[in-house]
Scaffold this motif. Sequence first.
Motif, PDB file in Angstrom:
ATOM      1  N   TYR A  19       0.826  -1.204   0.000  1.00 59.72           N
ATOM      2  CA  TYR A  19       0.000   0.000   0.000  1.00 59.72           C
ATOM      3  C   TYR A  19       0.864   1.259   0.000  1.00 59.72           C
ATOM      4  O   TYR A  19       2.038   1.242   0.399  1.00 59.72           O
ATOM      5  CB  TYR A  19      -0.930  -0.008   1.213  1.00 59.72           C
ATOM      6  N   LYS A  20       0.255   2.349  -0.436  1.00 62.69           N
ATOM      7  CA  LYS A  20       0.986   3.611  -0.547  1.00 62.69           C
ATOM      8  C   LYS A  20       1.446   4.146   0.798  1.00 62.69           C
ATOM      9  O   LYS A  20       2.405   4.924   0.866  1.00 62.69           O
ATOM     10  CB  LYS A  20       0.119   4.658  -1.260  1.00 62.69           C
ATOM     11  N   ASP A  21       0.782   3.729   1.886  1.00 62.16           N
ATOM     12  CA  ASP A  21       1.221   4.189   3.208  1.00 62.16           C
ATOM     13  C   ASP A  21       2.373   3.349   3.758  1.00 62.16           C
ATOM     14  O   ASP A  21       2.815   3.562   4.879  1.00 62.16           O
ATOM     15  CB  ASP A  21       0.051   4.204   4.185  1.00 62.16           C
ATOM     16  N   GLY A  22       2.856   2.405   2.943  1.00 62.24           N
ATOM     17  CA  GLY A  22       3.992   1.583   3.348  1.00 62.24           C
ATOM     18  C   GLY A  22       3.628   0.207   3.857  1.00 62.24           C
ATOM     19  O   GLY A  22       4.496  -0.657   4.020  1.00 62.24           O
ATOM     20  N   ARG A  23       2.329  -0.018   4.146  1.00 67.85           N
ATOM     21  CA  ARG A  23       1.912  -1.336   4.633  1.00 67.85           C
ATOM     22  C   ARG A  23       2.133  -2.412   3.577  1.00 67.85           C
ATOM     23  O   ARG A  23       1.886  -2.195   2.401  1.00 67.85           O
ATOM     24  CB  ARG A  23       0.431  -1.327   5.010  1.00 67.85           C
ATOM     25  N   ILE A  24       2.570  -3.575   4.037  1.00 65.22           N
ATOM     26  CA  ILE A  24       2.727  -4.736   3.167  1.00 65.22           C
ATOM     27  C   ILE A  24       1.830  -5.835   3.704  1.00 65.22           C
ATOM     28  O   ILE A  24       1.946  -6.244   4.869  1.00 65.22           O
ATOM     29  CB  ILE A  24       4.195  -5.199   3.114  1.00 65.22           C
ATOM     30  N   GLU A  25       0.918  -6.283   2.872  1.00 65.23           N
ATOM     31  CA  GLU A  25      -0.047  -7.316   3.265  1.00 65.23           C
ATOM     32  C   GLU A  25       0.252  -8.600   2.493  1.00 65.23           C
ATOM     33  O   GLU A  25       0.057  -8.666   1.276  1.00 65.23           O
ATOM     34  CB  GLU A  25      -1.475  -6.852   2.961  1.00 65.23           C
ATOM     35  N   ARG A  26       0.752  -9.593   3.209  1.00 66.77           N
ATOM     36  CA  ARG A  26       0.955 -10.899   2.582  1.00 66.77           C
ATOM     37  C   ARG A  26      -0.355 -11.682   2.619  1.00 66.77           C
ATOM     38  O   ARG A  26      -1.038 -11.697   3.641  1.00 66.77           O
ATOM     39  CB  ARG A  26       2.080 -11.650   3.277  1.00 66.77           C
ATOM     40  N   LEU A  27      -0.682 -12.316   1.511  1.00 67.80           N
ATOM     41  CA  LEU A  27      -1.993 -12.931   1.349  1.00 67.80           C
ATOM     42  C   LEU A  27      -1.975 -14.439   1.531  1.00 67.80           C
ATOM     43  O   LEU A  27      -3.029 -15.053   1.696  1.00 67.80           O
ATOM     44  CB  LEU A  27      -2.557 -12.590  -0.041  1.00 67.80           C
ATOM     45  N   VAL A  28      -0.797 -15.058   1.505  1.00 68.05           N
ATOM     46  CA  VAL A  28      -0.675 -16.509   1.674  1.00 68.05           C
ATOM     47  C   VAL A  28       0.560 -16.814   2.515  1.00 68.05           C
ATOM     48  O   VAL A  28       1.429 -15.965   2.711  1.00 68.05           O
ATOM     49  CB  VAL A  28      -0.559 -17.238   0.312  1.00 68.05           C
ATOM     50  N   GLY A  29       0.612 -18.038   3.004  1.00 65.68           N
ATOM     51  CA  GLY A  29       1.789 -18.500   3.731  1.00 65.68           C
ATOM     52  C   GLY A  29       1.980 -17.865   5.083  1.00 65.68           C
ATOM     53  O   GLY A  29       3.103 -17.808   5.596  1.00 65.68           O
ATOM     54  N   LEU A  30       0.900 -17.402   5.683  1.00 64.63           N
ATOM     55  CA  LEU A  30       1.001 -16.687   6.951  1.00 64.63           C
ATOM     56  C   LEU A  30       0.967 -17.602   8.165  1.00 64.63           C
ATOM     57  O   LEU A  30       1.400 -17.220   9.248  1.00 64.63           O
ATOM     58  CB  LEU A  30      -0.141 -15.671   7.056  1.00 64.63           C
ATOM     59  N   ASP A  31       0.432 -18.794   8.005  1.00 65.57           N
ATOM     60  CA  ASP A  31       0.304 -19.683   9.158  1.00 65.57           C
ATOM     61  C   ASP A  31       1.668 -20.228   9.566  1.00 65.57           C
ATOM     62  O   ASP A  31       2.549 -20.450   8.744  1.00 65.57           O
ATOM     63  CB  ASP A  31      -0.654 -20.836   8.842  1.00 65.57           C
ATOM     64  N   VAL A  32       1.832 -20.401  10.848  1.00 67.20           N
ATOM     65  CA  VAL A  32       3.056 -20.981  11.401  1.00 67.20           C
ATOM     66  C   VAL A  32       2.656 -22.169  12.262  1.00 67.20           C
ATOM     67  O   VAL A  32       1.852 -22.027  13.196  1.00 67.20           O
ATOM     68  CB  VAL A  32       3.837 -19.951  12.244  1.00 67.20           C
ATOM     69  N   VAL A  33       3.193 -23.332  11.947  1.00 70.62           N
ATOM     70  CA  VAL A  33       2.899 -24.526  12.726  1.00 70.62           C
ATOM     71  C   VAL A  33       4.169 -24.948  13.463  1.00 70.62           C
ATOM     72  O   VAL A  33       5.281 -24.785  12.961  1.00 70.62           O
ATOM     73  CB  VAL A  33       2.377 -25.672  11.838  1.00 70.62           C
ATOM     74  N   PRO A  34       4.029 -25.477  14.653  1.00 70.37           N
ATOM     75  CA  PRO A  34       5.211 -25.855  15.422  1.00 70.37           C
ATOM     76  C   PRO A  34       5.848 -27.122  14.885  1.00 70.37           C
ATOM     77  O   PRO A  34       5.196 -27.927  14.207  1.00 70.37           O
ATOM     78  CB  PRO A  34       4.656 -26.076  16.828  1.00 70.37           C
ATOM     79  N   PRO A  35       7.126 -27.350  15.182  1.00 65.60           N
ATOM     80  CA  PRO A  35       7.732 -28.641  14.849  1.00 65.60           C
ATOM     81  C   PRO A  35       7.029 -29.743  15.624  1.00 65.60           C
ATOM     82  O   PRO A  35       6.419 -29.500  16.670  1.00 65.60           O
ATOM     83  CB  PRO A  35       9.190 -28.466  15.279  1.00 65.60           C
TER      84      PRO A  35
END
Length: 314
Positions: A19-35
């Motif tokens: 976004y023009k205000d500098g925000r970066i929005e990732r749309l996939v791959g956001l989940d984090v699962v533990p080992p």
Amino acid sequence: MAANSDEILHDFSPLLKHYKDGRIERLVGLDVVPPSVDPKTGVQSKDVEISPEINVSARLYLPKNPDRSRKLPLLVYFHGGGFLVESAFCSQYQNHLHCLVAEANVVAVSVNYRLAPEHPLPIAFEDSWLALEWIVSQSTEEWINDYADLGRVFFGGDSAGGNIAHNMALRIGTQKLDGINLSGVILNCPFFYGKDPIGNEGADHFNFWKNYNDKLLPYVCPCMSDCDEPWINPAKDEKLSSLGCKKVLVYVAEKDFLKDRGCYYKEILSKSGWHGDVELVEVKGEDHCFNVLYPDSENGIPMLKKVASFINGS
């Protein structure tokens, strides 16, 4: 919040919006699962810090009931995501590595490199090389010391990760890294490109992806001069014949925009003067990195078996 905060500066959907205000929005791959210990395959995993001050890390994988008396091949894996998204810790890649480690009976190091645009290329390459240096420097990491054979190392990756795997193999061949013997490289729908279209890249139904890549590459690598730089177009690399292994397996998918680049890679590598064997497998009816999404699918299972055979020499 600024009035223009929702105005988009760069739209790389379905991966990312900037976004023009500098925000970066990732749309996939956001989940984090533990080992974990995977109940289906028995593969266990754990996380390690490689360089905590710059947030470079990895997830290690060990197959079920490994034998300390017989060391296993080591697979160093680089995830995809256009250099923008995904991680070694998301569920998609954990599931993929569980299946791959179980089928091939290998120790694996899945590298979590830093992402553009906050960390533009070549940072992902430098992080990946740092991970390789970390592997050979280990004196206390039990899973590597006790179970991994650094005389039988393989690099693998999908999409952007396939690009990284290639570039790391080339660096092994030109710069060397004492302690690692690179036996082979596995490239799954690798992200290669070029200034001029080849094959079907100029077809109308691929216009979206051609325009997408033309904009994406200078976004992830602002210092690049054009799309023919050697890191993205191996055909322009005078050092291609120095690839630091003796065999390469390239997978492409029939419906993938990047298919012709994978086929071209086999052609140029074969003609480069490189003294090795390169095999190309095209999977009909599938699209980009299908087996990462569905490793136990009808076409995903044969691919796992093929990769296992490639690693284990049968």
